[in-house]
Design an enzyme around this catalytic site. Structure first.
Site, PDB file in Angstrom:
ATOM      1  N   SER A 149      51.644  21.560   7.238  1.00  0.00           N
ATOM      2  CA  SER A 149      52.258  21.042   8.468  1.00  0.00           C
ATOM      3  C   SER A 149      53.726  20.698   8.304  1.00  0.00           C
ATOM      4  O   SER A 149      54.366  20.234   9.247  1.00  0.00           O
ATOM      5  CB  SER A 149      51.496  19.797   8.935  1.00  0.00           C
ATOM      6  OG  SER A 149      51.505  18.796   7.926  1.00  0.00           O
ATOM      7  N   ASN A 194      45.790   9.065   5.280  1.00  0.00           N
ATOM      8  CA  ASN A 194      45.286   8.778   6.625  1.00  0.00           C
ATOM      9  C   ASN A 194      46.087   7.669   7.295  1.00  0.00           C
ATOM     10  O   ASN A 194      46.532   7.791   8.442  1.00  0.00           O
ATOM     11  CB  ASN A 194      43.810   8.398   6.567  1.00  0.00           C
ATOM     12  CG  ASN A 194      42.927   9.563   6.163  1.00  0.00           C
ATOM     13  OD1 ASN A 194      43.410  10.678   5.949  1.00  0.00           O
ATOM     14  ND2 ASN A 194      41.634   9.314   6.034  1.00  0.00           N
ATOM     15  N   THR A 235      57.274  13.928  56.884  1.00  0.00           N
ATOM     16  CA  THR A 235      55.895  14.027  56.404  1.00  0.00           C
ATOM     17  C   THR A 235      55.464  15.470  56.637  1.00  0.00           C
ATOM     18  O   THR A 235      55.894  16.093  57.618  1.00  0.00           O
ATOM     19  CB  THR A 235      54.941  13.068  57.145  1.00  0.00           C
ATOM     20  OG1 THR A 235      54.911  13.411  58.536  1.00  0.00           O
ATOM     21  CG2 THR A 235      55.393  11.621  57.006  1.00  0.00           C
ATOM     22  N   HIS A 236      54.656  16.014  55.745  1.00  0.00           N
ATOM     23  CA  HIS A 236      54.250  17.431  55.826  1.00  0.00           C
ATOM     24  C   HIS A 236      55.461  18.363  55.814  1.00  0.00           C
ATOM     25  O   HIS A 236      55.392  19.475  56.338  1.00  0.00           O
ATOM     26  CB  HIS A 236      53.394  17.699  57.070  1.00  0.00           C
ATOM     27  CG  HIS A 236      52.231  16.791  57.242  1.00  0.00           C
ATOM     28  ND1 HIS A 236      51.037  16.967  56.587  1.00  0.00           N
ATOM     29  CD2 HIS A 236      52.098  15.649  57.976  1.00  0.00           C
ATOM     30  CE1 HIS A 236      50.202  15.992  56.921  1.00  0.00           C
ATOM     31  NE2 HIS A 236      50.833  15.171  57.755  1.00  0.00           N
ATOM     32  N   SER A 273      74.953  34.228  39.885  1.00  0.00           N
ATOM     33  CA  SER A 273      74.050  35.380  39.811  1.00  0.00           C
ATOM     34  C   SER A 273      74.722  36.497  39.031  1.00  0.00           C
ATOM     35  O   SER A 273      75.946  36.642  39.056  1.00  0.00           O
ATOM     36  CB  SER A 273      73.711  35.858  41.226  1.00  0.00           C
ATOM     37  OG  SER A 273      73.138  37.147  41.199  1.00  0.00           O
ATOM     38  N   LYS A 305      76.570  33.635  44.827  1.00  0.00           N
ATOM     39  CA  LYS A 305      75.446  32.732  44.574  1.00  0.00           C
ATOM     40  C   LYS A 305      75.840  31.529  43.721  1.00  0.00           C
ATOM     41  O   LYS A 305      76.641  31.618  42.818  1.00  0.00           O
ATOM     42  CB  LYS A 305      74.303  33.473  43.854  1.00  0.00           C
ATOM     43  CG  LYS A 305      73.571  34.499  44.675  1.00  0.00           C
ATOM     44  CD  LYS A 305      72.716  33.886  45.770  1.00  0.00           C
ATOM     45  CE  LYS A 305      71.579  33.037  45.223  1.00  0.00           C
ATOM     46  NZ  LYS A 305      70.644  33.808  44.397  1.00  0.00           N
ATOM     47  N   ASN A 330      73.262  28.833  41.981  1.00  0.00           N
ATOM     48  CA  ASN A 330      71.839  28.527  41.827  1.00  0.00           C
ATOM     49  C   ASN A 330      71.629  27.131  41.219  1.00  0.00           C
ATOM     50  O   ASN A 330      72.302  26.761  40.263  1.00  0.00           O
ATOM     51  CB  ASN A 330      71.168  29.568  40.935  1.00  0.00           C
ATOM     52  CG  ASN A 330      71.265  30.964  41.513  1.00  0.00           C
ATOM     53  OD1 ASN A 330      71.181  31.150  42.727  1.00  0.00           O
ATOM     54  ND2 ASN A 330      71.458  31.953  40.659  1.00  0.00           N
ATOM     55  N   GLU A 364      65.610  23.366  38.865  1.00  0.00           N
ATOM     56  CA  GLU A 364      64.546  24.356  38.678  1.00  0.00           C
ATOM     57  C   GLU A 364      63.961  24.268  37.266  1.00  0.00           C
ATOM     58  O   GLU A 364      62.740  24.342  37.087  1.00  0.00           O
ATOM     59  CB  GLU A 364      65.091  25.763  38.944  1.00  0.00           C
ATOM     60  CG  GLU A 364      65.381  26.024  40.414  1.00  0.00           C
ATOM     61  CD  GLU A 364      65.968  27.397  40.672  1.00  0.00           C
ATOM     62  OE1 GLU A 364      66.097  27.760  41.848  1.00  0.00           O
ATOM     63  OE2 GLU A 364      66.304  28.112  39.699  1.00  0.00           O
ATOM     64  N   TYR A 422      38.908   9.795  10.296  1.00  0.00           N
ATOM     65  CA  TYR A 422      39.939  10.828  10.347  1.00  0.00           C
ATOM     66  C   TYR A 422      39.324  12.219  10.233  1.00  0.00           C
ATOM     67  O   TYR A 422      38.392  12.453   9.463  1.00  0.00           O
ATOM     68  CB  TYR A 422      40.959  10.625   9.218  1.00  0.00           C
ATOM     69  CG  TYR A 422      42.049  11.673   9.219  1.00  0.00           C
ATOM     70  CD1 TYR A 422      43.113  11.578  10.106  1.00  0.00           C
ATOM     71  CD2 TYR A 422      41.987  12.773   8.364  1.00  0.00           C
ATOM     72  CE1 TYR A 422      44.104  12.555  10.133  1.00  0.00           C
ATOM     73  CE2 TYR A 422      42.966  13.747   8.384  1.00  0.00           C
ATOM     74  CZ  TYR A 422      44.024  13.632   9.271  1.00  0.00           C
ATOM     75  OH  TYR A 422      44.990  14.604   9.302  1.00  0.00           O
ATOM     76  N   GLN A 476      45.773  16.892  13.011  1.00  0.00           N
ATOM     77  CA  GLN A 476      47.072  17.452  12.637  1.00  0.00           C
ATOM     78  C   GLN A 476      47.732  18.114  13.845  1.00  0.00           C
ATOM     79  O   GLN A 476      48.946  18.292  13.884  1.00  0.00           O
ATOM     80  CB  GLN A 476      46.896  18.470  11.502  1.00  0.00           C
ATOM     81  CG  GLN A 476      48.205  19.037  10.975  1.00  0.00           C
ATOM     82  CD  GLN A 476      48.019  19.766   9.665  1.00  0.00           C
ATOM     83  OE1 GLN A 476      47.758  19.167   8.633  1.00  0.00           O
ATOM     84  NE2 GLN A 476      48.119  21.088   9.699  1.00  0.00           N
ATOM     85  N   LYS A 526      50.857  16.338  16.698  1.00  0.00           N
ATOM     86  CA  LYS A 526      52.290  16.048  16.603  1.00  0.00           C
ATOM     87  C   LYS A 526      53.189  17.006  17.370  1.00  0.00           C
ATOM     88  O   LYS A 526      54.134  16.575  18.039  1.00  0.00           O
ATOM     89  CB  LYS A 526      52.706  16.013  15.132  1.00  0.00           C
ATOM     90  CG  LYS A 526      52.054  14.873  14.375  1.00  0.00           C
ATOM     91  CD  LYS A 526      52.305  14.956  12.895  1.00  0.00           C
ATOM     92  CE  LYS A 526      51.405  13.973  12.160  1.00  0.00           C
ATOM     93  NZ  LYS A 526      49.978  14.324  12.276  1.00  0.00           N
TER      94      LYS A 526
END
Length: 475
Positions: free
Chosen positions: A37, A124, A169-170, A291, A297, A299, A304, A331, A336, A339
């Site tokens: 690891s 451990n 709303t909605h 773009s 453009k 963006n 995002e 344990y 392992q 992490k």
């Protein structure tokens, strides 16, 4: 001869794997690849060194190791810490994990004294201590960064308590609010996030060090001492639970997932608000991209990306929940897998909060476009119904239907309900008085909602004051 040969091969192998006293032949290369690891847990080198110094100091104080050995251990570990941080020592993939790597390097540096560090300790509780230290420290750091974002929301709110915005709303126009009120809604969300991180810290800040493999140790250790030195509240009370507990990791993953969900909701609105259809906000050119083919453009890549990284955080949470769901005490090597997801989510959360704050601080609010949008969708319709209830003693349901007729008439006239004249309203129903025009005014509608927690400008200012006072108490 055979006995001597076996001893030779065992000694050769143990030079490669100082963690094993039982295994006499070298592990399969595939097992090594699956098992090792170090490529990811080397992230814990600081925690491992700090934990080992605290453990060795306690052993010395308790008379379990000599003060001379402790002095060598402390000096050697501090030197090693500096060498790793400076890049002088590179942690390679030859060691099984960060714990064995540090022990090997320390042994090479100071000799036999290094072999005493692991007295009254197991990997451990060593792993659990290192990982918990990492989580607790980053818990506090993410909480701090969350406070900074809340402060950004409040600063935007202070400049926009009179800035009209269509509340939805909605995703449909509903009632007029002010932009400060909208920003304070996010401040309230992130306040809960902060409180979750603080609550988790208080609940999980207990030291595993000294629990050993699962049952404690016969050595006369002082777990209170190591807990205090490492910044834990107290030592944990049950070793069997402690060495296999990963609730603290699950909690930070859940807290980050919820935080990222809130960031994603905000990001979605910023993406919408920055479109040509809305034009409510303008993001700085620093926080947008162009773009490759369309030169016009701009963006909104940051919101995002933040929205996209939310799914990544969710995946890390579900992954660890799945790992833990069937594990018996105590344990198991399955843990392992605890992490990498936590490291990833912590880095994602910290970067997301920093870039979000920078973007919000430099965002421009287009007040005129927001106010113009408030005159679409008949946002003051509810005010007209409330007017009929309060001033004409009309049952709300009757008022509700009458206002529906008014909205239909406004649609036929090509107007928003807030633009209707007293004469046009009277032609629909003679229940209206001349003051009804003021009731339908968008700004008056916003300020009429002055109940505690409401959107009226004075209530938004009140919420700003409450949140500012709360912020002062957290710093």
């Amino acid at each position: 001869m055979q006995f001597t040969k076996n001893l030779y091969f065992k000694e050769l192998f143990l030079k490669k794997n100082i963690a094993s006293a039982r295994i006499n032949i070298e592990s399969s290369a595939l097992l090594k690849e699956l098992n090792d690891s170090l490529p990811f847990d080397k992230e814990l080198f600081r925690e491992d060194i700090i934990g080992s110094i605290a453990h060795a100091r306690m052993l010395s104080n308790q008379g379990i190791i000599s003060k001379e050995d402790f002095a060598k251990i402390e000096q050697g570990l501090n030197e090693l810490l500096g060498e790793i941080e400076s890049g002088e020592v590179v942690l390679n993939e030859g060691d099984e994990d960060i714990h064995m790597a540090i022990e090997r390097l320390l042994t090479a540096k100071i000799g036999d004294a290094a072999k005493r560090v692991h007295t009254a300790r197991s990997r451990n509780d060593q792993v659990a201590t290192d990982f918990r230290l990492y989580v607790m420290n980053n818990n506090k750091e993410i909480a701090r960064l969350t406070l900074e974002v809340i402060e950004s929301f409040i600063n935007i709110a202070k400049n926009n308590t009179d800035t009209l915005l269509p509340g939805m709303t909605h995703l449909q126009h509903a009632q007029p609010i002010n932009f400060a009120y909208h920003m304070l809604a996010y401040a309230s969300m992130f306040k809960r996030d902060y409180e979750r991180f603080i609550s988790s810290f208080e609940r999980n800040n207990y030291s595993p060090l000294g629990c050993a493999a699962l049952a404690g140790t016969p050595h006369p250790i002082d777990r209170e001492q190591t807990a205090n030195e490492l910044g834990f509240s107290k030592p944990s009370i049950n070793c069997l639970d402690t060495v296999s507990d990963r609730d603290f990791a699950l909690e930070i993953l859940f807290n980050i997932s919820t935080l990222m969900m809130h960031i994603s909701r905000l990001s979605e609105e910023l993406i919408l608000w920055s479109t040509s259809e809305f034009k409510f906000v303008t993001l700085s050119d620093k926080h947008a991209t162009g773009s490759s083919i369309m030169p016009q453009k701009k963006n909104p890549d940051i919101p995002e990306l933040l929205r996209g990284k939310t799914g990544r955080a969710y995946g890390n949470l579900v992954s660890l929940l799945t790992v833990m769901k069937g594990l018996p005490l105590a344990y198991n090597k399955d843990t392992q897998e605890d992490k990498e997801g936590v490291f990833d989510s912590v880095k994602t959360a910290k970067l997301s909060l920093m870039v979000l704050k920078e973007m919000m601080d430099e965002m421009r609010v287009n007040k005129e476009n927001m106010e113009k949008a408030c005159k679409v969708g008949h946002l003051s319709a509810t005010d007209l119904a409330d007017y009929l209830v309060k001033h004409q003693n009309m049952p709300f349901r009757d008022a509700y239907h009458l206002v529906g007729d008014v909205v239909n008439q406004a649609e036929e006239l090509g107007k928003d309900i807030s633009e209707l004249t007293y004469e046009e309203l009277s032609a629909i129903n003679n229940s209206f008085k001349e003051d009804v025009v003021e009731v339908l005014n968008i700004r008056n509608s916003m300020n009429a909602r002055d109940s505690f927690g409401g959107t009226a400008s004075k209530r938004a200012k009140e919420q700003i004051e409450i949140l500012q006072n709360w912020l002062k108490g957290q710093k």
